[in-house]
Every structure is written in C-alpha cells, then in structure tokens.
Design a protein around this motif. Structure first.
Motif, mmCIF file in Angstrom:
data_model
loop_
_atom_site.group_PDB
_atom_site.id
_atom_site.type_symbol
_atom_site.label_atom_id
_atom_site.label_comp_id
_atom_site.label_asym_id
_atom_site.label_seq_id
_atom_site.Cartn_x
_atom_site.Cartn_y
_atom_site.Cartn_z
ATOM 1 N N TRP A 1 8.886 -13.912 -48.954
ATOM 2 C CA TRP A 1 8.518 -15.258 -49.388
ATOM 3 C C TRP A 1 9.518 -15.823 -50.406
ATOM 4 N N SER A 2 10.025 -14.955 -51.316
ATOM 5 C CA SER A 2 10.903 -15.481 -52.373
ATOM 6 C C SER A 2 12.161 -16.132 -51.789
ATOM 7 N N GLY A 3 12.691 -15.554 -50.696
ATOM 8 C CA GLY A 3 13.873 -16.141 -50.046
ATOM 9 C C GLY A 3 13.559 -17.519 -49.499
ATOM 10 N N ALA A 4 12.384 -17.653 -48.837
ATOM 11 C CA ALA A 4 11.990 -18.949 -48.265
ATOM 12 C C ALA A 4 11.759 -19.966 -49.375
ATOM 13 N N GLN A 5 11.144 -19.498 -50.471
ATOM 14 C CA GLN A 5 10.864 -20.407 -51.586
ATOM 15 C C GLN A 5 12.166 -20.874 -52.253
ATOM 16 N N LEU A 6 13.104 -19.929 -52.397
ATOM 17 C CA LEU A 6 14.394 -20.299 -53.008
ATOM 18 C C LEU A 6 15.089 -21.375 -52.179
ATOM 19 N N GLN A 7 15.056 -21.202 -50.854
ATOM 20 C CA GLN A 7 15.716 -22.185 -49.997
ATOM 21 C C GLN A 7 15.005 -23.532 -50.068
ATOM 22 N N PHE A 8 13.672 -23.476 -50.138
ATOM 23 C CA PHE A 8 12.911 -24.724 -50.261
ATOM 24 C C PHE A 8 13.290 -25.436 -51.574
#
Lengths: 466, 488
Positions: free
Chosen positions: A314-321
């Motif tokens: 999730w942290s990777g997706a959140q960072l990209q968001f």
C-alpha cells in the motif's frame, strides 16, 4: 558605373585611416571575446560530461536500499549547451545549469554563475554577441556618419552628382562600402560557424545558417540607416549626434525600460511567497482527504478491509498517489509563474519594433539556445523525467515490497531500469514560433531602413534640382 | 564679467530647443529611475516583512496550540509536530535571516537582484541553505535595472557631452572668439563659465529631482546621505565636463570634438569595464559549480555511508553530549552528525569560492581606476548597501546564525534523546520537546557602514584637477597674442 562608384567609396574608406583602425579594434575585441568564450565553453562541456557520468555512476552504485530512499537520494541533471552558446551565452549565467530531481519536490535550477561574481560584472563582459550586437553598430556609425553629410559639407557631393553619377548608385555604393567594412569583423564569426557545422557531433546547420543570416540583416539595417541619415541631414556633426542618440536609445535605453516595464506589467511572485505557496498548497487537509478516499476506493476495489490484505504494498501506491497530487499543484503554480515570465518575454520581444537590438538579441539567444524558452524546455524535460523516475520507484515498491519478509530493498537492477537523462536541445524549426515577432521585426527594420534610404534619396534629388 | 558670460550663455542655450529637451530628459530619467529603484527596494522590504510576520505568527501559533497538543491522544508524526525538536530542526522551523535594504538602496540596485537577501533557515547542510535565491526574470538580470546609478553612469555623461562639445570651438569657428578677446574677455573664463552653465543644466535638475524624491520617500534617508550622493554624482559629472573642456581646448572642429568625446564615453563606460571584466574572469577563473555539486554529492555519500563512524566522531568532538547517551544511533543525532561532517568536508571548496571572489574584487579594485565609470559605479553600489562588502558581511552573519541554530538543536536533541523524550514508550507519541519557540536563536541584523571609500573619490578629484590644469594651459595659448589658433 555602380562598380566604379563602389570602388571609389571603398578606396575612400581605406584612405580615411580611422575606418581601418576602428575595424581593427572591433576585430581584436571580437577575437578576444571568441577566444575566452571558446575556452570557457570547452572547459564547461568537458566538466558537464564528466560530472554527468559520475552522477550516473553514483546512481547505479548507490547500493541496496528502499526505492523511496533512492527517490529522496535523487539525481542531479545538467543542462547541455549548443555550440552556438559559445558566441551568444545569453542568459546562461543568470539561470543556472544544474537541477536536482528528487521525491516530493520540483526544484528550480541551482547555482547561477552570476551569484559568484562581483558587482563590477554587471557592466557586462566581452562576449562575441556583445561585440556584434552593441559595438559593431557603433563601428558602422563612426565609419559611416560622414558618408553623404561629410561630402555635402566639403562641397564634393554636388560635384559627384554633376559628373553623372546617379544618386541611387552613390547610395548603394556607400552602403556597400560601409557594409564591407563591417563584414570584415564578421569573418571570425563565420569561420567559427562553418567550423562548428562541420566538426560538431550534433551540428545544427539550420541554426548556424539562420544565425549568420540574422547578423547580416542586422548589420545591413544599420549600414543603410546610417547612410540614409547621413544623406538626410545637412552636417556631419548633426548626423553623428543623431546616430549616436539612436544607438544609445536603441541599444541601452529601450531594452532596459522595456524589460522594467514588462516586469511591472506582469509581476512574478517573490521566491519566499512562491515557496510558502508550494508548502501550503501541497500539504493540505484536502490532500489527506484525497489520500483517505483513494485508500477507501482501493480497499473497495480489491474487496478487503485492511491495506495489509491488498495484493500489493500500500505504501508504494500511496506514495505514487501523493506524487500525482503534488504534481498537479506543481503544474498549476509553476505553470502560473511560467505564464507570467512568458508574458514578460513576449512583451519584451514586441518592443523589437522599437529597437533592432531587441530583435537581434532575441533571435540570437534563441538560435544559440541560451534564452529562457530553451531553458524552460530543459526544465520541462527534466520534470517529465523526474515523474517517470518517481513512478518507476514507487511502482517497484508497490509491486514487490509486500513480498519481502523484512524491510524491502531494491538493487542495481532497479536503478538500471531508470534510463539516464539525456537531453538534446530541440531543433529550431520546433521553437521558431516563439521568435516570430522578433524575426518579423528584424525584417521590418531592414524594410524601414530601405524606406528611410528612399526618402533620403528623394530629398537629395530635390536638393540637387534646387 | 563672469555674470555677463553666464547670462549670455544661458540666453544662447535657451534659444536652442536642445536645452529644453535636455532638461526634460534629465528630469524624466531622474524620476523614472528613482521610481524603479524605489519599487525594487520596496518589493524587498515587503518580502522581508512577510517573512518576519510569518516567523512571529509561527511562534504565536505554537504558544496558542500547546494545550491542544498536550491533550492530543491520536498518533502524531514527529516530522509534522511543531513541538518536536526534530520536526522543527529539519522541516518545520520558520526562522529567517534577512538583509533589509538601506534607505540609500534606490540609488543603485547593484547586485541586490542577484544576491540572496533572505534565507529560510533549517538544520541542513549550510551548502544547501545558502544557495537559495529569489527568482527574478533572468533577462532582467542580463539587462540590469533602470536605476539612478544607470542614469548617472551612462546618460548624464552623454547629456553633458551633447551640451559641451562645441563650447569655445563654436565661437572659434564662427569668428566670435576674436571679437570677444578684443573686448577683453578671458578665454579661460569664457570656457569655464560655458562648461559650468552647461553642466548645471544637467546636474542641478537631476540632483534636485533625485534628492527630493529620495528624501521624501524614506525618512531614514538623511541629509548626510543626500550630500554624499550629490558629491559622488557631482564629481563624476565634473569629470566629464572637464574632459569636454580638455578636448575642446585642443581647438579642433566641433564634429571632431563630438567624435572624440563619444569615443571617450564608449571607452570609459562600455569597452574598458567589459574588457576588464573579461580579463578579470580569465585571470581569476571562478571554480566550477558543477564540480562543486559533484564534490558535495560525493562528500554527502561518504558521510552517510559511514554514518556510524561519523556519529562516533561527532561524540568524540562533543564528549559533553556523549556522557550518558544510551541511544547513540537515533535518527536526528545521526543526521546532525552527518550534516556537520559534510559541512566540514566542503569547507575547503567553499573557501575556494570566497578566495577567488576576493581575488576578483582586489583585481577590480586595482583596475577600476582605469575608468571613472567603474570607480563611481562601485562607490554608488557600496553606498546603496547593495555591494559585495555588505553581502559578504550578511553571509558571514548567516553562517554564524546557522552555527548557532545547529548548536542549539544538537544540544537539545541529544539531551532529549538521552531523556527518552522521543520514544517514551513503544508505539506512543514523542513528548513535546520544544514548547516555547522563542528559545530558538533569532537572526540579528547588523548595521554596516556603507560610505564609499574616500580614496576613490580623491582619485576622481585628482583626475579633474589634472584635466583642468592641462585645459587652462591650452586655453591660455589660445588667448595669447601670438596664437595661430584664433585666426578668423
């Protein structure tokens, strides 16, 4: 008859010793300017290549670490220069050549060379463009001001015209003689342009050809204008004063006043206000809300109740968001500043109708790729690269971090997956739209000088008839 | 006799339309250039005021929200917590070092549009802090500002030349000089008065207009400032007037005089300064900033890779902080230790830039004597407080403030870490470690003396004196009975 008149004018120019001396001084200044520029360009280019290579090596050899740590580690990219920037360094020293690309931030270029100089540098230094744009018109004025008015004062003008020499032939011959004196000074420039077109790896022939042509038009304009005013006015003294006033207004006053007015008309925010805005508009409660909403949507899409249950990190997706959210703010704020800057440049360019210097300066910097438009192009390309880089790193985190048993670290394979930043300045045909006003103004000035010449000839004919 | 010459000269000039044009140009340019310089300094004032306001409001906000923070039960990230020493040190601190423009700033913008005049301080490598700059259109920087200094250096000499190139020679060429001499008029007096009247036509309106505007716009602009400014401008204009006198005393035609004077203007104002700058740059090349970036990157990498070693060295250098430290590897202490290590490693590179700047300054100081324009420009820029000396003092003060902040945070962070304030228990929030933001060191402005060095003005006086002597000698020859110069 035209050839004989031209020969006579040429001989006259050389017999008056000052034409030779003035040309030699201008030639010497241009040579000093060319040599120092060439040296500095060679050193700069070699340094840039070496540092770009070591920066790439550093990126590849940064060792094992989390993709987001690598994103913060970032890279420095360097703005390459066209060979023509050697003859016209333009805004090079005023806008920095190094850009840091990192996570969460869009930076301005760093290390403007002007910051390391002493106040005396604001008097300018001898670059080839300085000699060509400012000093060469003066040479033309100092050699050409007595062209007609001097002869008129000595009483030889009437004798010449009475001996059957047509006034138009005389005008063309005088203009051509003056142009040939100025053209001698252009020889080193043309030799350099030819050399760079042949020897450089990324030679831009169109740019070089247009560059030479623009200066020929600029100098022709001054030559015709000087001869026309000399033909128009009764005494050499008055001609000299009027021409020098024109030069001072055109090369010193109008550019400064136009730029000052443009800055007042289209103001840009101070760096402090801009930074405060960036901080306050990126990290807002709305951003937190948007992230929360994105999280909720993701959980719903995958039918899970916790981010731990997602099939990715999730942290990777959140960072990209988060990056994409910030990018929108960057686009808005940097875009607004860029628009204001562009309006300032366009306003300044439009004043080329009042000064041929502004026209040639704009075209020359544009062709040399040392103006703000090319700089902006580089910044946009670098920002695009930054976003791709961040996305690659964030997606890697998203797709692989959940598989790791402990803290996820990436290795050289990922660093290699991000290609090296290679920037090639765009071809001039793509950029020419930015300089249309200046190009038209330069042609307009040539036409205007022609009209001025015709009018002066008309007055001369009337004078002869009387 | 002098009064008669002056009255006749004034009448003659008034009859020429040129005089009105010169007067109008002088007044318009004085007002316009003042306005631009004033606007520029006001813009800087506004930025500094906002920065200081922001700093005060950050302190106030922290005071007002402390109770709320103390009662907060939810999770708090330390990098978003204004009461956390680490958050303040690395991300949130609103602490500015500023250099406000002086009352004399509108006179010459100088390097004020290039040099940074405010810094948002954070605990980061000094090399990153001091590279901040205010964004100005680069084309504006290339062209320079339209300020009073520009009008003084470039325009006033042209106007003086435009009015003075035919002094005495016109009378000589039209044959009036012979008649005037027969009437007992001394050619020295004639030339002196002609030059004086023509100089006054340019200088007096300019000084009246610019000084009134400077005095009215800023109450801190004193009469003494006004006198110094007037003295510098007057000496420069006197130089050009005497130079015109020197050239016309050679007895050449008016056209030749005009050409020689314009050539002198070109040489002194454009060619010599530009050539000196080019030679200065070639003789004392500034080290490459690109190499600097490379070195900074390398030093940062080395310091970070050896972070444990760096931390050990840090505690070795600061044994007072290490005595009871049971958690030597905490993030903040390690970060500060790394910053200090990078700064130390980069010290030699920073010194190289300062050294070369000093060399360039010395070179410029020595060779600025070659042109009155460079001499007066540097005097005006220094006087307006926008020169290198004041900037170097400011940068030194910024470096000291950076040191003070670093000292404050490193002591406080290590102490808080030793007390266990950052991790009071597993999973709970850090304790507020900075409840009162007023304890953070504040930047203190230092007032610098910006009077121009008197020796540079003395040199100008000497040049004027030499020109006047030589002119007098020549004019005496014109007036002598045997002279061939006054044939009609």
């Amino acid at each position: 008859m035209l050839m004989i008149t031209m020969k006579k004018e040429w001989l006259d120019s050389w017999r008056q010793g000052h034409a030779l001396w003035i040309s030699l001084i201008a030639l010497m200044l241009l040579l000093i300017a060319c040599v120092t520029s060439w040296q500095s360009f060679q050193v700069q280019s070699a340094t840039k290549s070496a540092v770009a290579q070591s920066e790439r090596d550093r990126w590849l050899e940064q060792g094992e670490k989390g993709p987001h740590s690598a994103a913060h580690y970032g890279v420095y990219v360097l703005k390459p220069e066209l060979p023509l920037a050697m003859v016209d360094p333009g805004l090079r020293d005023f806008q920095g050549n190094v850009l840091r690309l990192e996570a969460h931030k869009r930076n301005d270029t760093l290390f403007r060379p002007i910051q390391d100089t002493i106040p005396m540098q604001r008097f300018g230094s001898l670059s080839p463009s300085f000699v060509l744009q400012i000093l060469l018109p003066l040479l033309i004025i100092l050699v050409g001001y007595p062209a007609f008015s001097g002869e008129r004062e000595q009483g030889t003008l009437k004798q010449l015209l009475a001996s059957g020499c047509s006034s138009i032939h005389l005008f063309i011959a005088k203009s051509a003689a003056l142009f040939s004196v100025a053209a001698i000074v252009l020889i080193p420039l043309f030799a350099f342009l030819l050399y760079s077109s042949i020897s450089e790896q990324h030679a831009q022939v169109l740019r070089s050809a247009l560059y030479a042509l623009s200066y020929l038009v600029y100098l022709s304009t001054w030559c015709v204008m000087v001869v026309a005013i000399s033909c128009w006015l009764s005494t050499a003294r008055r001609t000299l004063i009027v021409l020098l006033a024109l030069w001072a207004i055109s090369c010193l006053l109008i550019p400064k006043i136009a730029m000052t007015h443009a800055s007042n008309q289209y103001p840009i925010e101070s760096g402090q206000a801009f930074q405060s805005k960036l901080e306050s508009e990126v990290y807002t409660p709305e951003r937190q809300q948007a992230i929360a909403q994105f999280k909720q949507e993701t959980l719903t899409t995958y039918g899970v109740s916790s981010t731990d249950d997602l099939p990715f990190d999730w942290s990777g997706a959140q960072l990209q968001f988060g990056e994409q959210y910030s990018d929108k703010v960057f686009d808005r704020l940097f875009g607004a500043r860029s628009e204001q800057l562009n309006a300032q440049f366009q306003y300044y360019q439009s004043t080329a109708l009042l000064s041929p210097f502004i026209a040639i300066q704009t075209i020359s910097m544009g062709l040399a790729g040392s103006d703000h438009t090319h700089h902006h192009n580089f910044e946009v390309a670098a920002e695009k690269y930054r976003r791709v880089m961040q996305q690659t790193l964030n997606f890697n985190q998203r797709d692989h971090a959940h598989k790791a048993t402990s803290h996820y670290v990436a290795d050289k394979q990922l660093w290699q997956a991000i290609p090296e930043f290679v920037y090639q300045p765009p071809s001039f045909s793509l950029m020419s739209g930015h300089y249309l006003v200046a190009l038209c103004a330069l042609i307009g000035w040539l036409l205007f000088s022609g009209i001025l010449g015709s009018y002066s000839l008309y007055l001369l004919r009337k004078e002869v008839q009387r | 006799m002098n009064r008669l010459i002056i009255t006749t000269e004034l009448k003659n000039l008034w009859r020429e339309k040129l005089t009105v044009a010169v007067l109008s140009i002088t007044l318009i340019f004085a007002a316009l250039s003042f306005y631009n310089g004033y606007q520029f300094s006001q813009a800087q004032h506004a930025v500094i005021d906002i920065a200081q306001q922001e700093q005060l409001s950050a302190i106030e906000t922290a005071q007002n929200s402390l109770t709320q923070r103390l009662s907060e039960q939810g999770s708090i990230k330390w990098w978003e917590d204004i009461y956390d020493l680490r958050g303040q040190a690395f991300y949130l601190m609103v602490n500015y070092a500023t250099k406000p423009p002086l009352a004399t700033a509108p006179i010459a913008v100088g390097q004020a549009d290039v040099f940074p005049y405010y810094f948002r301080m954070l605990i980061s490598e000094k090399q990153n802090v001091v590279q901040q700059y205010d964004y100005v259109n680069p084309l504006q920087l290339l062209l320079g500002q339209f300020d009073l200094a520009f009008v003084v250096i470039y325009i006033l000499p042209l106007l003086i030349i435009g009015l003075s190139y035919n002094a005495l020679t016109q009378e000589q060429q039209t044959g009036q000089l012979r008649i005037l001499l027969l009437q007992g008029i001394n050619p020295q007096h004639l030339l002196k008065n002609q030059l004086l009247v023509r100089l006054s036509l340019v200088l007096v309106p300019f000084l009246l207009c610019s000084n009134s505007l400077l005095l009215l716009s800023n109450k801190d602009f004193t009469i003494q400032n006004s006198l110094i400014f007037s003295l510098i401008v007057s000496l420069y204009c006197l130089f050009w007037s005497y130079l015109a006198g020197f050239i016309v005393s050679k007895g050449k035609s008016t056209a030749t005089n005009a050409a020689i004077l314009v050539a002198c203007w070109l040489a002194f104002v454009i060619i010599i300064p530009a050539t000196l700058n080019t030679l200065n740059g070639a003789a004392n090349p500034t080290p490459s900033r690109i190499h600097y970036v490379d070195s900074l990157r390398e030093q940062a990498d080395s310091a970070k890779k050896a972070s444990e070693k760096t931390l050990a060295k840090f505690f070795q250098d600061h044994p007072e902080l290490a005595s009871t430290n049971d958690n030597p590897s905490d993030y903040a202490t390690k970060k500060i230790a790394t910053i200090i290590a990078i700064e130390q490693a980069m010290h030699a590179f920073d010194q190289a830039f300062l050294q070369i700047q000093d060399q360039q300054s010395q070179y410029a100081q020595a060779f600025k004597l070659l042109s009155p324009a460079t001499l007066v420009y540097s005097a005006l820029v220094d006087f307006s407080g926008n020169g290198l000396t004041r900037q170097q003092d400011f940068m030194q003060a910024v470096a000291q403030h950076h040191q003070a902040l670093q000292q404050f945070y490193k002591t406080q962070i290590v102490a808080a870490s030793q007390r266990g304030d950052f991790t009071p228990c597993r999973g709970c929030n850090a304790r507020p470690t900075l409840k009162d933001l007023t304890v953070i060191p504040q930047f203190k402005n230092t007032v610098n003396d910006t009077s121009p060095p008197p020796w540079s003005l003395i040199l100008l006086v000497l040049a004027i004196f030499a020109l006047s002597l030589k002119t007098n000698q020549r004019v005496i020859q014109i007036g002598s009975a045997q002279s061939q110069e006054v044939r009609v």
